[in-house]
Design a protein around this motif. Sequence first.
Motif, PDB file in Angstrom:
ATOM      1  N   GLN A 287       0.902  -1.153  -0.108  1.00  0.00           N
ATOM      2  CA  GLN A 287      -0.022  -0.016   0.042  1.00  0.00           C
ATOM      3  C   GLN A 287       0.794   1.172  -0.063  1.00  0.00           C
ATOM      4  OE1 GLN A 287      -3.121  -0.223  -0.410  1.00  0.00           O
ATOM      5  NE2 GLN A 287      -3.259  -2.383  -0.276  1.00  0.00           N
ATOM      6  N   ASN A 339      -8.282 -12.284   7.204  1.00  0.00           N
ATOM      7  CA  ASN A 339      -7.459 -11.496   6.190  1.00  0.00           C
ATOM      8  C   ASN A 339      -7.101 -12.449   5.130  1.00  0.00           C
ATOM      9  OD1 ASN A 339      -7.674  -9.007   7.737  1.00  0.00           O
ATOM     10  ND2 ASN A 339      -5.784  -9.398   9.080  1.00  0.00           N
ATOM     11  N   MET A 342      -7.568 -11.460   0.842  1.00  0.00           N
ATOM     12  CA  MET A 342      -7.010  -9.908   0.713  1.00  0.00           C
ATOM     13  C   MET A 342      -6.887  -9.702  -0.977  1.00  0.00           C
ATOM     14  SD  MET A 342      -3.918  -9.995   3.467  1.00  0.00           S
ATOM     15  CE  MET A 342      -3.485  -8.296   3.639  1.00  0.00           C
ATOM     16  N   THR A 343      -7.066  -8.296  -1.303  1.00  0.00           N
ATOM     17  CA  THR A 343      -6.751  -7.912  -2.636  1.00  0.00           C
ATOM     18  C   THR A 343      -5.838  -6.881  -2.537  1.00  0.00           C
ATOM     19  OG1 THR A 343      -8.583  -6.322  -2.672  1.00  0.00           O
ATOM     20  CG2 THR A 343      -9.242  -8.589  -3.236  1.00  0.00           C
ATOM     21  N   ASP A 345      -6.569  -3.824  -2.966  1.00  0.00           N
ATOM     22  CA  ASP A 345      -7.065  -2.604  -2.595  1.00  0.00           C
ATOM     23  C   ASP A 345      -7.243  -2.808  -0.966  1.00  0.00           C
ATOM     24  OD1 ASP A 345      -7.275  -1.374  -5.152  1.00  0.00           O
ATOM     25  OD2 ASP A 345      -8.960  -2.664  -5.303  1.00  0.00           O
ATOM     26  N   TYR A 346      -6.797  -3.930  -0.393  1.00  0.00           N
ATOM     27  CA  TYR A 346      -7.158  -4.318   1.061  1.00  0.00           C
ATOM     28  C   TYR A 346      -6.178  -3.467   1.794  1.00  0.00           C
ATOM     29  CZ  TYR A 346      -8.855  -7.526   4.670  1.00  0.00           C
ATOM     30  OH  TYR A 346      -9.227  -8.285   5.705  1.00  0.00           O
ATOM     31  N   SER A 348      -6.502   0.202   5.056  1.00  0.00           N
ATOM     32  CA  SER A 348      -6.725   0.514   6.423  1.00  0.00           C
ATOM     33  C   SER A 348      -8.049   0.396   6.773  1.00  0.00           C
ATOM     34  CB  SER A 348      -6.396   2.004   6.852  1.00  0.00           C
ATOM     35  OG  SER A 348      -7.021   2.848   5.956  1.00  0.00           O
ATOM     36  N   ASP A 349      -9.070   0.644   5.861  1.00  0.00           N
ATOM     37  CA  ASP A 349     -10.668   0.382   6.021  1.00  0.00           C
ATOM     38  C   ASP A 349     -10.807  -1.104   6.028  1.00  0.00           C
ATOM     39  OD1 ASP A 349     -10.901   3.064   5.832  1.00  0.00           O
ATOM     40  OD2 ASP A 349     -11.622   3.173   3.752  1.00  0.00           O
ATOM     41  N   GLN A 350     -10.188  -1.965   5.321  1.00  0.00           N
ATOM     42  CA  GLN A 350     -10.468  -3.189   5.521  1.00  0.00           C
ATOM     43  C   GLN A 350      -9.883  -3.737   6.657  1.00  0.00           C
ATOM     44  OE1 GLN A 350      -9.465  -1.429   2.525  1.00  0.00           O
ATOM     45  NE2 GLN A 350     -11.672  -1.452   1.705  1.00  0.00           N
ATOM     46  N   LEU A 351      -8.866  -3.553   7.240  1.00  0.00           N
ATOM     47  CA  LEU A 351      -8.181  -3.901   8.438  1.00  0.00           C
ATOM     48  C   LEU A 351      -8.664  -3.577   9.589  1.00  0.00           C
ATOM     49  CD1 LEU A 351      -4.317  -3.688   6.962  1.00  0.00           C
ATOM     50  CD2 LEU A 351      -5.495  -5.542   7.434  1.00  0.00           C
ATOM     51  N   TRP A 353     -11.814  -3.808  11.198  1.00  0.00           N
ATOM     52  CA  TRP A 353     -12.648  -4.844  12.004  1.00  0.00           C
ATOM     53  C   TRP A 353     -11.815  -6.156  12.338  1.00  0.00           C
ATOM     54  CZ3 TRP A 353     -16.228  -3.498  14.787  1.00  0.00           C
ATOM     55  CH2 TRP A 353     -16.967  -2.635  14.538  1.00  0.00           C
ATOM     56  N   SER A 474      -1.920 -13.153   2.384  1.00  0.00           N
ATOM     57  CA  SER A 474      -3.238 -13.684   2.812  1.00  0.00           C
ATOM     58  C   SER A 474      -2.646 -15.418   3.490  1.00  0.00           C
ATOM     59  CB  SER A 474      -4.120 -14.055   1.567  1.00  0.00           C
ATOM     60  OG  SER A 474      -4.552 -12.865   1.046  1.00  0.00           O
TER      61      SER A 474
END
Length: 506
Positions: A287, A339, A342-343, A345-346, A348-351, A353, A474
């Motif tokens: 990222q 997790n 993952m893609t 685009d994974y 801060s938002d996806q991490l 929760w 992943s």
Amino acid sequence: MAVGGSTLGAFMAVLNIQIVNASLADIQGAIGAGIDDGGWISTSYLIAEIVVIPLTGWLAQVFSIRLYLLVNAVLFLAFSIACAFAADLQQMIALRALQGFTGGVLIPMAFTIIITLLPQTKQPVGLALFALSATFAPAIGPTIGGYLTENWGWEYIFYVNLVPGALMVAMLWGSLERAPLNFSLLARGDWFGIATMAIGLAALQTVLEEGNKDDWFGSPFIVRLSVIAAVSLSLFVTIELAVKHPLLNLRLLLRRNFGFGILANILLGFALYGSVFILPIYLARVQGYNAEQIGMVLAWTGLPQLLLIPLVPRLMKRFDVRYVIAFGFGLFALSNFMNIHMTKDYASDQLFWPNIVRAVGQALVFTPLSATATAGIEKENAGSASALFNMMRNLGGAVGIAVLQTFLTKREQFHSNILINSVSLLAEATRERIANLTAYFLAHGVSDPAVAAHKAVVAIGLRVRQQANVMAFSDTFFLLGSALVLALVATLFLKKADHLEGGVGH
């Protein structure tokens, strides 16, 4: 006050592992160290720390808890300041080793004070405080380190120790009782045990820290150190089981709760330090996050613990402690399994929760696991129990980081090979993609069609590598989750400790 001061010291000692890792690139640049050599800034601290932890119980008996803890607390602060003034790599490595040697004392001493000075009914509260050092400090370290480095300069990651350090020294000075020194213990000290333990642990820690970089057993240096570690630690175990006054009472490991508690603790260290290691690498490599941005993502694995850990002793009164531990390990495992798809685009938002779930899991595990594993440990064995419990968690962390580094590299190579085989010039989709990218580059400032076509192929190669990296991360989270499932299984073998009958405080 003694418990508060000592746990503050333990928190600072653990924090200084992760806070420096977050700023390693800046430190390397400032003192003119290469990327490979700069790793020794962290390694020297960890080696010194893991060697001194087993010695601490015995040395505290020789010099008294008060004198031993106060001297090391003051020296830890002095060496912290000295690190900020290091002029070159050699000075930094030496000062970090000395900082680790004094900081390593603070971790088991806090644990020992909790299980010897507090009555059994109050121990969960003390262990909850200690949990802040063991699980909250590694999570919040990169956040503090990233912020200070980006906004103030890397020197401030060492200066930050001063204020809490002064408070720690004041609390310990005012609360610990004076006791006579006992130099007679030096005469019957387990010197062969100390020597073999120190050599073996130092060699093993170096192998784990440097192995992946040096291609493991492809390096004669790693092979030699591995042999030294194996021989020294085998001799250490033999000596400890044979001598009358061992440095560590290894027979404690045969006790059901302590043995299975240690096993679960090793796996906790594997996942705890492993996940703190993996997440920043993912965020930086895939990222492109800087140290401060990485710190903000990791903050959500730490901040909830600050709220939850103080509530854990109440949960331990209401529920069977073993179920609390198992539920905590289950949540920690789940956070990693969240997790595994993952893609690219994974981020801060996806991490968010998964990190919240991980924070809750970690908060629920440490205090009850420590309390159950050490229930019934006699006062004379408290030093050995503390040393083993803390050393094995740190060792689990070192093994975890080494395994994950190698696993990540191998899985990235594996996925790259499979993806590259699928990207063939004979395939219509590949030719179409190259044509589209070539047209894009020609429309955006590239005039030569051959250069544009070359840039198109390079772009596809970079995309393949990025995708292979994401898939490897992943897989790594799946491995972390699996380790925590094993830890959960180990907790199922624990006996119920009616808090906790017999032992210290009675």
